[in-house]
Design an enzyme around this catalytic site. Structure first.
Site, PDB file in Angstrom:
ATOM      1  N   ASN A   1       0.749  -1.418  -0.093  1.00 57.22           N
ATOM      2  CA  ASN A   1      -0.031  -0.209  -0.339  1.00 57.22           C
ATOM      3  C   ASN A   1       0.711   1.383  -0.029  1.00 57.22           C
ATOM      4  O   ASN A   1       1.768   1.516   1.168  1.00 57.22           O
ATOM      5  CB  ASN A   1      -1.072  -0.252   1.336  1.00 57.22           C
TER       6      ASN A   1
ATOM      7  N   ARG B   1      -2.265  -2.319  -3.978  1.00 61.84           N
ATOM      8  CA  ARG B   1      -3.834  -1.429  -3.391  1.00 61.84           C
ATOM      9  C   ARG B   1      -3.929  -0.065  -4.396  1.00 61.84           C
ATOM     10  O   ARG B   1      -2.397   0.877  -4.708  1.00 61.84           O
ATOM     11  CB  ARG B   1      -3.499  -0.345  -2.032  1.00 61.84           C
TER      12      ARG B   1
ATOM     13  N   HIS C   1     -12.906   3.248  -0.504  1.00 62.86           N
ATOM     14  CA  HIS C   1     -12.368   2.217   0.563  1.00 62.86           C
ATOM     15  C   HIS C   1     -13.103   1.126  -0.064  1.00 62.86           C
ATOM     16  O   HIS C   1     -14.176   0.284   0.343  1.00 62.86           O
ATOM     17  CB  HIS C   1     -13.221   2.541   1.595  1.00 62.86           C
TER      18      HIS C   1
ATOM     19  N   ARG D   1     -11.074  15.526   6.697  1.00 63.07           N
ATOM     20  CA  ARG D   1     -12.512  16.449   5.058  1.00 63.07           C
ATOM     21  C   ARG D   1     -13.870  16.979   5.648  1.00 63.07           C
ATOM     22  O   ARG D   1     -14.198  16.273   6.680  1.00 63.07           O
ATOM     23  CB  ARG D   1     -12.381  15.184   4.061  1.00 63.07           C
TER      24      ARG D   1
ATOM     25  N   GLU E   1      -8.418  -4.757   5.099  1.00 55.74           N
ATOM     26  CA  GLU E   1      -7.514  -4.634   3.357  1.00 55.74           C
ATOM     27  C   GLU E   1      -6.825  -5.013   3.042  1.00 55.74           C
ATOM     28  O   GLU E   1      -6.756  -5.731   1.279  1.00 55.74           O
ATOM     29  CB  GLU E   1      -8.005  -2.630   3.193  1.00 55.74           C
TER      30      GLU E   1
END
Ligand code: AMP
Length: 429
Positions: A22, A107, A196, A257, A400
């Protein structure tokens, strides 16, 4: 760089390890998995790449006690980071030159509309990921660097890209399209992609398992609440709606965010506050959300402050929870019938107060949380709703890396059982 189909699949049949990478702009996270039992052999992280304060943390998991080793000092770039990680793995007898390594799974944040499945990286695939840089300027360049670095290290191995957006490509057009001029939107590939996706896919499947039913039979709302946060509505295993859009800025209130705002706020900031586009970008992506509201983005710290009577922290919490409730309600309407609402990621898995507050008052939707079950700490998928509840409420830890490893290994395995040759990248330079 050229790509040549040189590796006969059958040669790799015995290879049952997958390295998951990742790659971020200044970090690389890695995990080496043994796909015989899907266990971790080692995990690690290289952070602050390019700075004098770079750091590598490596934890081998093959022995009894998992002891983390640390390296400090400048690691110049991603190639140096992967080399350092490979040295640590080699020191544990897990070298990346091992014939047991079947593939490297990456990823990749943005796969646009083209990549609906995990994909073996070829030159053409890399070009397409590059073409998507304008819609993922922060993420795709780092992902590409990670792939190129891994290709250079093991040019003989299949590199598989697993896309964050892929799970959401099943969204119907009426959910994916913004209500703006169609020509302008299409010319600039402006639409809702969602992110996601690897987590939403994994968690929605696990939730079905927890309910003892097939994924095709259940409708679930997944709330991935980490530092980034997104919700998805999954009907019969397929995503039909998600809260993130063209970029990961849309939707829920996040650590830094804003999530949903009136788009005219941006014109206002430009015209009235005199801010530049870049300044607005930084404001909405890095200085908003929980951190913008109360100065903290760690939910533990926010809860501690609330317990001490801090009003700004309390308001930030209320805004965060209010947005969550709106999405639970909206997605209940989108799905029509909901079998489970599932919490995951750092906040979702760990913050009982967030789960309690988000579900409070939603009895009319069939949603109730059992206070006792909600505060039980566990790393396992679990129900936190009482038996009588019409809709299950669950906590499912996301994974993940495991999902990327599974998808990577399945793709390589499928190609092998079909007797196909796997395309592998070769580096010319
Ligand atoms: P993630 O992006 O999934 O790693 O989630 C990171 C976020 O999870 C942190 O910023 C915290 O807000 C939150 N978090 C992690 N551990 C806990 C905890 N024990 N209790 C509450 N929130 C937590």
């Amino acid at each position: 760089m050229t790509t040549t189909p040189t590796k006969k699949g059958s040669a790799a049949v015995q290879a049952r390890r997958v390295l998951v990478l990742n790659s971020g702009s200044s970090s690389v996270k890695y995990q080496l998995l043994d796909m015989n039992d899907r266990s971790r052999l080692a995990i690690g992280l290289v952070e602050r790449i390019g700075e004098t304060t770079s750091r590598l943390l490596h934890t081998p998991l093959t022995g009894g006690d998992a002891e983390t080793r640390e390296r400090t000092g400048r690691i110049a770039d991603h190639a140096a980071a992967l080399k350092a990680a490979a040295e640590e793995l080699a020191a544990d007898g897990l070298g990346l030159d091992s014939p047991e390594l079947a593939a490297i799974g990456h990823r990749v944040v943005h796969g646009g509309l083209r990549f609906t499945e995990p994909t073996v990286v070829t030159d053409e695939v890399l070009k397409e990921i590059e073409r998507l840089v304008p819609v993922a300027p922060l993420h795709n360049p780092a992902n590409i660097t990670g792939i190129r670095t891994a290709q250079a290290m093991r040019p003989d191995l299949p590199q598989v890209a697993v896309f964050d957006t892929a799970f959401h490509t099943t969204m119907p057009e009426y959910a994916a399209r913004y209500a703006i001029d169609v020509e302008t939107a299409d010319a600039h590939r402006i639409r809702r992609y969602g992110f996601h996706g690897t987590s939403h896919a994994y968690v929605s499947r696990k939730a079905a398992e927890l309910l003892g039913r097939a994924p095709e039979e259940v409708n679930v709302i997944v709330l991935h609440l980490g530092n980034g946060a997104s919700a998805s509505a999954v009907a019969g295993g397929r995503c039909v709606e998600t809260s993130m859009g063209l970029t990961p800025l849309e939707g829920l209130v996040m650590g830094t965010r804003s999530g949903d705002i009136d788009p005219a706020v941006t014109f206002h900031l430009k015209r009235v506050a005199g801010m530049s586009t870049d300044e607005i970008d930084v404001l909405l992506n890095n200085k908003s959300g929980l951190v913008g509201l109360c100065g903290d983005n760690d939910m533990r710290e926010i809860r501690r402050r609330i317990d001490e009577g801090d009003e700004r922290a309390a308001l930030a919490f209320d805004i965060y929870v209010h947005r969550l409730k709106k999405y639970i309600g909206a997605y209940s309407a989108v799905l029509g019938r909901v079998d489970a609402v599932v919490f995951t990621a750092g906040v979702g898995e760990n913050s009982a107060p967030v789960r309690e507050a988000a579900i409070a008052g939603l009895e009319e939707l069939g949603l109730v949380v059992d206070a006792g079950l909600n505060v039980v700490r566990s790393g396992e998928p679990r129900l936190i709703s009482p038996n009588y509840a019409r809709v299950a409420v669950a906590v499912v830890p996301t994974d993940e890396e495991l999902e990327i490893a599974d998808q990577t290994f399945a793709l390589v395995g499928r190609a092998e059982s079909d007797g196909q040759e796997m395309p592998v990248g070769q580096v010319d330079n």
